[in-house]
Design a protein around this motif. Sequence first.
Motif, PDB file in Angstrom:
ATOM      1  N   SER A 256       0.818  -1.206   0.000  1.00  0.00           N
ATOM      2  CA  SER A 256       0.000   0.000   0.000  1.00  0.00           C
ATOM      3  C   SER A 256       0.856   1.263   0.000  1.00  0.00           C
ATOM      4  CB  SER A 256      -0.914   0.005   1.229  1.00  0.00           C
ATOM      5  OG  SER A 256      -1.574   1.248   1.360  1.00  0.00           O
TER       6      SER A 256
ATOM      7  N   ARG B 239      -8.259   4.927   0.633  1.00  0.00           N
ATOM      8  CA  ARG B 239      -6.948   4.312   0.884  1.00  0.00           C
ATOM      9  C   ARG B 239      -6.241   5.014   2.037  1.00  0.00           C
ATOM     10  NH1 ARG B 239      -3.023   4.264  -4.116  1.00  0.00           N
ATOM     11  NH2 ARG B 239      -3.056   6.498  -3.684  1.00  0.00           N
TER      12      ARG B 239
ATOM     13  N   ILE C 163      -5.567   0.061  -3.709  1.00  0.00           N
ATOM     14  CA  ILE C 163      -6.784   0.139  -4.514  1.00  0.00           C
ATOM     15  C   ILE C 163      -6.621  -0.543  -5.873  1.00  0.00           C
ATOM     16  CG2 ILE C 163      -7.759   2.153  -3.376  1.00  0.00           C
ATOM     17  CD1 ILE C 163      -6.598   3.914  -5.516  1.00  0.00           C
TER      18      ILE C 163
END
Length: 344
Positions: free
Chosen positions: A87, A162, A169
Amino acid sequence: MIVVLKNGVSEKKVDEFVDGLKGRGFGVHVSKGESTTILGLIGDTSKVEPEEFLANDIVESAQRVKAPYKMASRSFHPADTVVSVISKADKNLGANIGDGKTCAVMAGPCSVETEEQVVEVAKAVKASGARFLRGGAFKPRTSPYSFQGLGATGLELLKIARRETGLPIVTELMAMNQIDLFEDVDIIQIGARNMQNFDLLKEVGKTHKPVLLKRGLSATVKEFLMSAEYIMASGSENVILCERGIRTFDNYTRNCLDLSIVPYLKKETHLPVIIDPSHACGIRWMVPTLAKAAVAVGADGLIIEVHNNPAKALCDGEQSLTPAQFDDLMKVLNKYAAVEGRTM
């Protein structure tokens, strides 16, 4: 054509051999295992005989690859490709897709509608164990009068979700003029309708981002893998194959989920394979059963639609699970995965 080198060959000799191949006009894909190095030759090898390479003392064997897809073939790349996605908001979040240990789940609404909606769903699916947030900003619809998505605004809302949750995502790109907008997207999705949009596939490959490629509505396995080849040949080798159901003569479900494609692709290619049970059936109550079957058959992940109020969803509410239903499903899937020595 693939050329297998002998064990213990020095890096210098390998580099010299590869440079020689490139000098002859071939592209060369190098796959290094623990004890074997395999060179995949890309280009017109029709005038080259495999025996020619055996004259070099560093070559163990050489043979032609019969499949029209090269880079996607397991012959070129014997080891499984693991797509690792971390991420941008939280380095502790994300997943390895295709590592054989994890069945990574991507979950979220079919279409991003409001900030409140997408953040609420993102928090819920994260709490239940999802590794990624999926959500549509640009939506391909059969009818021109249906909701087409929020576009660039939808992408910004996904980024907000996010930041709030840390989940990477996954969202669909539909056209080449949208590529710049996807610079900050973690995984680019190419939908079923664009599976054979070859110009788009080439441009997406140039981004070098992970790409989730969905099988076309009536695509054969060969056509599916040739589309993956377009992406890989253009620069992005981190392709995730997604079976989302194909069109058949029957219509009791939205599509027909081809679960047999999972073991076949795992044998034929080194790329990760995930299942989309939501689009496969189009019916909410069937999604959990198909998801369990996908885990049992060895899928590397799932992409599931979840909406906080399916009855009022602007897109595909009839196939979307509620957060509570998704939570129940994840508890069951954890048990299924454990049987195979995997985690969700």
